[in-house]
Design a protein around this motif. Structure first.
Motif, PDB file in Angstrom:
ATOM      1  N   LEU A   1      70.134  -6.275  62.947  1.00 31.47           N
ATOM      2  CA  LEU A   1      69.914  -6.557  64.505  1.00 31.47           C
ATOM      3  C   LEU A   1      70.812  -5.355  65.150  1.00 31.47           C
ATOM      4  O   LEU A   1      70.342  -4.910  66.205  1.00 31.47           O
ATOM      5  CB  LEU A   1      70.496  -7.715  64.701  1.00 31.47           C
ATOM      6  N   CYS A   2      72.105  -5.143  64.489  1.00 31.57           N
ATOM      7  CA  CYS A   2      72.894  -4.112  65.161  1.00 31.57           C
ATOM      8  C   CYS A   2      72.169  -2.666  65.425  1.00 31.57           C
ATOM      9  O   CYS A   2      72.088  -2.063  66.380  1.00 31.57           O
ATOM     10  CB  CYS A   2      74.210  -3.971  64.545  1.00 31.57           C
ATOM     11  N   ALA A   3      71.409  -2.519  64.332  1.00 35.29           N
ATOM     12  CA  ALA A   3      70.645  -1.101  64.061  1.00 35.29           C
ATOM     13  C   ALA A   3      69.749  -1.025  65.177  1.00 35.29           C
ATOM     14  O   ALA A   3      69.401   0.016  65.945  1.00 35.29           O
ATOM     15  CB  ALA A   3      70.354  -0.877  62.617  1.00 35.29           C
ATOM     16  N   LEU A   4      68.816  -2.181  65.331  1.00 31.93           N
ATOM     17  CA  LEU A   4      67.635  -2.296  66.101  1.00 31.93           C
ATOM     18  C   LEU A   4      68.267  -1.933  67.589  1.00 31.93           C
ATOM     19  O   LEU A   4      67.650  -1.474  68.664  1.00 31.93           O
ATOM     20  CB  LEU A   4      67.103  -3.537  66.026  1.00 31.93           C
ATOM     21  N   PHE A   5      69.386  -2.924  67.849  1.00 31.83           N
ATOM     22  CA  PHE A   5      69.988  -2.638  69.301  1.00 31.83           C
ATOM     23  C   PHE A   5      70.409  -1.377  69.424  1.00 31.83           C
ATOM     24  O   PHE A   5      70.122  -0.905  70.838  1.00 31.83           O
ATOM     25  CB  PHE A   5      71.393  -3.698  69.108  1.00 31.83           C
ATOM     26  N   MET A   6      71.294  -0.600  68.752  1.00 33.40           N
ATOM     27  CA  MET A   6      71.448   0.707  68.705  1.00 33.40           C
ATOM     28  C   MET A   6      70.440   1.833  69.120  1.00 33.40           C
ATOM     29  O   MET A   6      70.141   2.419  69.944  1.00 33.40           O
ATOM     30  CB  MET A   6      72.229   1.205  67.524  1.00 33.40           C
ATOM     31  N   VAL A   7      69.247   1.477  68.288  1.00 32.62           N
ATOM     32  CA  VAL A   7      68.060   2.424  68.089  1.00 32.62           C
ATOM     33  C   VAL A   7      67.206   2.164  69.304  1.00 32.62           C
ATOM     34  O   VAL A   7      66.827   3.076  69.945  1.00 32.62           O
ATOM     35  CB  VAL A   7      67.487   2.362  66.991  1.00 32.62           C
ATOM     36  N   GLU A   8      66.977   0.857  69.812  1.00 34.01           N
ATOM     37  CA  GLU A   8      65.942   0.665  70.801  1.00 34.01           C
ATOM     38  C   GLU A   8      66.364   0.014  72.067  1.00 34.01           C
ATOM     39  O   GLU A   8      65.903   0.182  73.151  1.00 34.01           O
ATOM     40  CB  GLU A   8      64.799   0.027  70.112  1.00 34.01           C
ATOM     41  N   PHE A   9      66.935  -1.231  71.619  1.00 30.33           N
ATOM     42  CA  PHE A   9      67.147  -2.185  72.798  1.00 30.33           C
ATOM     43  C   PHE A   9      68.316  -2.242  73.595  1.00 30.33           C
ATOM     44  O   PHE A   9      68.381  -2.754  74.520  1.00 30.33           O
ATOM     45  CB  PHE A   9      66.955  -3.620  72.177  1.00 30.33           C
ATOM     46  N   ALA A  10      69.382  -1.439  73.269  1.00 32.71           N
ATOM     47  CA  ALA A  10      70.518  -1.204  73.996  1.00 32.71           C
ATOM     48  C   ALA A  10      70.084  -0.369  75.215  1.00 32.71           C
ATOM     49  O   ALA A  10      69.663   0.546  74.934  1.00 32.71           O
ATOM     50  CB  ALA A  10      71.689  -0.807  73.385  1.00 32.71           C
ATOM     51  N   PRO A  11      70.729  -0.614  76.240  1.00 31.18           N
ATOM     52  CA  PRO A  11      70.639   0.270  77.319  1.00 31.18           C
ATOM     53  C   PRO A  11      71.316   1.565  77.095  1.00 31.18           C
ATOM     54  O   PRO A  11      72.340   1.375  76.411  1.00 31.18           O
ATOM     55  CB  PRO A  11      71.230  -0.571  78.632  1.00 31.18           C
ATOM     56  N   PRO A  12      70.825   2.620  77.462  1.00 29.31           N
ATOM     57  CA  PRO A  12      71.308   3.871  77.156  1.00 29.31           C
ATOM     58  C   PRO A  12      72.894   3.917  77.035  1.00 29.31           C
ATOM     59  O   PRO A  12      73.548   4.426  76.145  1.00 29.31           O
ATOM     60  CB  PRO A  12      70.803   5.011  78.205  1.00 29.31           C
ATOM     61  N   GLY A  13      73.530   3.534  78.160  1.00 28.40           N
ATOM     62  CA  GLY A  13      74.881   3.617  78.260  1.00 28.40           C
ATOM     63  C   GLY A  13      75.598   2.829  77.185  1.00 28.40           C
ATOM     64  O   GLY A  13      76.510   3.522  76.437  1.00 28.40           O
ATOM     65  N   ILE A  14      75.184   1.667  76.908  1.00 22.42           N
ATOM     66  CA  ILE A  14      75.818   0.839  75.744  1.00 22.42           C
ATOM     67  C   ILE A  14      75.380   1.472  74.377  1.00 22.42           C
ATOM     68  O   ILE A  14      76.234   1.608  73.579  1.00 22.42           O
ATOM     69  CB  ILE A  14      75.163  -0.409  75.639  1.00 22.42           C
ATOM     70  N   ALA A  15      73.978   2.074  74.216  1.00 24.33           N
ATOM     71  CA  ALA A  15      73.924   2.593  73.042  1.00 24.33           C
ATOM     72  C   ALA A  15      74.712   3.720  72.575  1.00 24.33           C
ATOM     73  O   ALA A  15      75.059   3.868  71.608  1.00 24.33           O
ATOM     74  CB  ALA A  15      72.345   3.199  73.125  1.00 24.33           C
ATOM     75  N   ARG A  16      75.112   4.714  73.644  1.00 21.19           N
ATOM     76  CA  ARG A  16      75.851   5.691  73.554  1.00 21.19           C
ATOM     77  C   ARG A  16      77.065   5.108  73.072  1.00 21.19           C
ATOM     78  O   ARG A  16      77.821   5.886  72.146  1.00 21.19           O
ATOM     79  CB  ARG A  16      75.943   6.607  74.785  1.00 21.19           C
ATOM     80  N   LEU A  17      77.822   4.003  73.116  1.00 20.56           N
ATOM     81  CA  LEU A  17      78.893   3.503  72.874  1.00 20.56           C
ATOM     82  C   LEU A  17      78.772   2.996  71.482  1.00 20.56           C
ATOM     83  O   LEU A  17      79.977   2.948  70.723  1.00 20.56           O
ATOM     84  CB  LEU A  17      79.313   2.338  73.510  1.00 20.56           C
TER      85      LEU A  17
END
Lengths: 297, 337, 319
Positions: free
Chosen positions: B116-132
């Motif tokens: 789930l974390c990987a999916l979140f990172m790769v696709e579902f997180a908004p760009p700002g959060i994904a960068r973090l």
């Protein structure tokens, strides 16, 4: 609205098989003369406008890929978008089911409507089931032939249908794509083991399974051999009665063979559109004349 | 070209010109690389040679339950000095069971969480959060295990002891096993946090390398983003996910210091009949047992028993490494590294 | 025209999804945020503890091992031990790792052997450091290798614990990162670079030395810093192979060799021994040392990430 006269739509008689799309005897691509002699071709009274673009502009960041395009897409005829590579035809096609939105930098202006309803007002998943797309490279999913065709039916529904209920629509889609006879005995085989032409027809079947109203095809034959190309072109001609078909191609002979109407794009602008005869026999714009005549492209 | 090769073959080998001679360079580099294989072979030989007395003395029952492993180990430690009277008797099952339990549970929690974390990172997180997220994962992977152990033993163990352990349970089992804060629950929890970063990194890499054409193809059929990623992305990434599980298992198996600090350090097989209280019971996994017993390495039979634990660890981690390596090969064939 | 272009919603909104899909998405968010929360908690707690316990004097005073914490001194020796051990380990790991990567990518024949070496590197990467430590202990305890540590009078085996031995074993845990990074960098060099060099009449060995090695330097640097991070953070090898003496204790007076044969401690073993699990039970000192340790490890990892990112900025083989 449309500056051009609505072009005549030819009707293919359904009981006689189309004769024009036989592979050329010399085998090195169709000659220009093989073009437009379709059996029983006559204007269709049933051509219905399904989609309409008004002043569509698409930009990737500062770069404008498509500039103020007006276009009408009708059921019952095949529309071909032609033009040199990089002229924006694929971008325009992708915007018709909002696939451009997968590119973060892309922005769109103007209005696109499906049956009079603005595209942005339609939920994107619903839009894409109604306006489906076939890509340049065959991209069957890494699963069995059956699962590929059933994919949209399964995942489009909120409750997954059981497999027996899917057998009939899957068979119908495969038959429409002309693939049934070749795969009916091994529906459970991995789709990636099919030949390139079969894969592309599988992708068409996959799109047809969800009963789309418009089918977008992005150079569907550019990665295929001549025989598969012929099969798919015949398929396109059969499909146009039931759904509106838009095909992007930079193969002029192919556009001549399959299209009822042709739109020529150059550097993001729609230079000219008209019936296939008008564009190929009597182009009005000098750039169209040069391109069709082979001066560049 | 051929003449040059021929000339090179005929010319007597000039000493001191190693790297200018291509075939010599290959030979040297190759020898070094193959030396690594020799090292692994040596590792097996040396560890098993030390471990052999413990295995030989107990036979297959080394792996079985029987008696109290704590007292057995103490007896081994206090063996008479005469080699003829060395004590080796050990039934290592509680240690193996504790290892399996903590590793298995940690992997079980970590798999869905990391996916789930990987999916979140790769696709579902908004760009700002994904960068973090990337530095976050990198940070969690970089924290030394002794720091995890320190937080566990100084912060979490007392908290569990105060809030989760009921006094009556503690009293009930006091004659058999001491209950502090450390135990299966804490060990599993921290182990999960420690292996999640590796699994996220592998899963996210795999998800990122899912061919775009498949994802676009699915989107073009009107399938929503969640199902597209779940059915196409995760499905395609399965070999890598399997590899991630295997590598994370190896990491969890080999974790020593952190487990030595927070697992309760009492050899005990948590009893499923105790219900949820089982989670509070102490364990002592293989690697932790080695670290805890490090002071006794100079006592020969005790040291050899520790080598037996190491041998079990070595063999299982070798199997896992090879399995993980093999699991990643299908992805590599698709051009995905 | 582009000014009038409206940016439409980039993605489909979850509100139209089936319930199960929305639950999945919610779990996705929950997992991501939980991960961030765990990381934030660790940073904040360790930062708070570390800054409140760490005094500059701790970094420059020798530890004494006194039970009274006010007299127990700082952790200068563990800090030196960490630096020494890291230097030793990485000095060994880098040449061996780069050579292995070169052989795997540039030669790699016979192919089965290359595959075996490749999985061998995986095995070393996966082997628990306790096991590596025990392996090192039994090898270096043999009396023939007693020059690496020392032999107590009357014992028939060498002590098997010293900076040199711990450094050698530490190089094994850094090796896989170096091999992986160097291999990755080598594989990213397009073949035409090699062909251009060979076409100029250079031998393969010269190509490797003059063309490939310089261009994979950023890759090697990434692997090196990652490997250093692993060495700095490892505890098991230190506890088992460094003799676990609080102070750095050289054997004999020969300046460098004596130190290499000597025993000592590192930050990790200092933290371990001062936690309730060890003997010391001085949590404040443990927190302070753990903070320094974390800063070191995180710094190394951030450095590795930075080097790796720099490499993406432009093709490395141009530099």
């Amino acid at each position: 609205m449309d500056p051009l006269m609505p072009p005549p739509v030819r009707r293919i008689s359904l009981d006689a098989p189309p004769t024009v799309v036989e592979p050329p005897a010399n085998g090195n691509g169709a000659g220009a003369g093989a073009g437009r002699a379709r059996a029983g071709a006559e204007p269709s009274p049933h051509a219905v406008e399904r989609m309409r673009c008004e002043g569509v502009t698409i930009a990737y960041g500062p770069k404008i890929a498509v500039n103020r395009v007006d276009l009408s897409i009708r059921q019952g005829e095949v529309l071909a978008l032609i033009g040199p590579s990089g002229c924006g035809k694929t971008t325009l096609l992708r915007s018709l089911n909002r696939l451009t939105e997968l590119t973060p930098s892309a922005a769109r202006g103007g209005r696109i409507a499906l049956d009079g309803e603005d595209l942005d007002a339609i939920e994107v998943t619903e839009l894409r089931t109604r306006v489906s797309m076939v890509f340049q490279q065959p991209n069957p999913f890494p699963m069995s032939v059956f699962d590929n065709v059933a994919y949209a039916l399964r995942e489009g529904a909120s409750r997954r249908p059981r497999k027996p209920a899917l057998a009939e629509p899957v068979e119908r889609a495969l038959r429409r794509a002309g693939l049934w006879d070749e795969v009916k005995d091994n529906l459970e085989h991995p789709a990636l083991r099919l030949s390139g032409g079969q894969q592309q027809r599988l992708c068409i079947a996959r799109s047809l399974a969800a009963q789309p109203e418009v089918l977008l095809m992005d150079e569907p034959c550019s990665a295929l051999d001549p025989v598969s190309t012929t099969t798919i072109e015949r398929l396109i001609l059969e499909l146009r009665e039931q759904i509106a078909v838009v095909i992007v191609t930079h193969n002029l002979q192919q556009a001549q063979r399959v299209a009822d109407r042709v739109a020529f794009m150059y550097l993001g602008e729609l230079v000219e559109q008209g019936t296939s005869d008008e564009i190929f026999r009597a182009p009005r714009a000098p750039r169209t004349r040069d391109y069709v005549g082979g001066a560049f492209g | 070209m051929r003449n040059a090769a021929l000339a090179a073959k005929l010319r007597p080998r000039a000493a001191g010109r190693r790297l200018t001679r291509p075939e010599r360079a290959e030979l040297w580099l190759g020898a070094l690389a193959v030396g690594l294989l020799a090292l692994i072979a040596g590792m097996l030989v040396f560890v098993f040679r030390q471990a052999w007395p413990s295995f030989a003395h107990n036979g297959l029952s080394w792996f079985l339950p029987g008696g109290n492993a704590n007292t057995q180990l103490a007896d081994v430690y206090h063996s008479p000095a005469d080699p003829a009277h060395y004590v080796y008797t050990l039934r290592a099952w509680p240690i193996l069971y504790g290892t399996l339990l903590s590793t298995g549970l940690a992997v079980l929690f970590a798999l869905p969480f990391s996916l789930l974390c990987a999916l979140f990172m790769v696709e579902f997180a908004p760009p700002g959060i994904a960068r973090l997220m990337t530095p976050t994962v990198r940070f969690l992977a970089a924290v030394p295990s002794v720091v995890y152990g320190l937080i566990g033993i100084l912060v979490l163990a007392p908290w569990i002891n105060d809030h989760l352990v009921s006094a009556s349970f503690k009293l009930d089992v006091k004659p058999i096993v001491p209950i502090g804060g450390g135990g299966l629950l804490l060990a599993t929890l921290i182990l999960t946090v420690m292996i999640v970063p590796i699994m996220i990194a592998i899963n996210a890499d795999a998800l990122r390398s899912v061919p775009r054409s498949w994802l676009e193809g699915s989107a073009a059929l009107g399938v929503n983003r969640w199902r597209t990623w779940w059915k196409i992305g995760v499905r395609t990434a399965r070999p890598a996910i399997a590899a991630g599980v295997v590598l994370a298992t190896a990491r969890a198996l080999g974790e020593a210091i952190m487990l030595a600090m927070v697992s309760g350090s009492f050899i005990f097989a948590p009893n499923p009949l105790d219900g949820l209280n089982m989670l509070l019971e102490p364990i002592q996994p293989l690697a932790a047992t080695i670290v805890v017993g490090a002071e006794g390495l100079s006592v020969k039979p005790y040291g050899q028993t520790l080598y037996a634990f190491a041998a079990v660890l070595l063999v299982s981690s070798m199997f896992l490494s090879i399995a993980g390596w093999a699991a990643r090969q299908p992805m590599r064939r698709h051009g995905v590294r | 025209m582009s000014a009038t272009a409206v940016r439409t919603r980039a993605r489909d909104s979850a509100s139209s999804w089936p319930l199960l899909d929305r639950v999945g998405l919610a779990c996705c968010w929950a997992a991501g945020l939980a991960l961030a929360a765990v990381a934030a908690a660790i940073v904040l707690y360790m930062g708070w503890k570390g800054i409140s316990q760490l005094k500059p004097s701790l970094l420059v005073t020798h530890p004494t091992g006194d039970v009274d914490q006010s007299k127990a001194g700082g952790f200068l020796d563990p800090l030196e031990g960490t630096l020494l051990l890291t230097g030793l380990g990485i000095l060994l790991a880098v040449p061996i790792g780069v050579a292995t990567a070169l052989w795997l990518v540039e030669y790699g024949r016979p192919a089965p052997l290359a595959r075996a070496v490749e999985s061998g590197v995986e095995i070393i990467a996966g082997a628990p450091s306790v096991v590596l430590a025990l392996f090192g202990l039994t090898v270096f305890s043999s009396s023939g290798l007693s020059f690496m540590s020392f032999r107590a009078s009357g014992a028939d085996e060498a002590f098997g614990r010293s900076f040199a031995i711990a450094g050698i074993v530490m190089s094994l845990i850094a090796l896989p990162s170096v091999v992986a990074a160097a291999r990755e960098a080598l594989m990213q060099i397009p073949n035409h670079v090699r062909e251009a060099s060979l076409a100029l009449g250079k031998t393969k060995a010269a190509t490797i030395r003059r063309v490939l090695l310089p261009s994979i330097r950023p890759g090697i640097a990434t692997g090196t810093t990652l490997g250093m991070g692993r060495i700095v953070g490892d505890t098991a090898i230190v506890v088992l192979l460094l003799g676990n003496t609080l102070l750095t204790e050289p054997q004999t007076d020969v300046p460098v060799l004596g130190l290499l044969r000597g025993t000592g401690s590192t930050l990790t073993s200092y933290v371990y021994n001062n936690s309730p699990a060890g003997e010391g039970n001085a949590p404040d000192k443990a927190y302070a040392a753990a903070f320094v340790l974390m800063v070191l490890v995180i710094g190394l990892n951030a450095l590795a990430a930075r080097i790796a990112r720099g490499r993406d900025g432009g093709p490395a083989w141009i530099r």
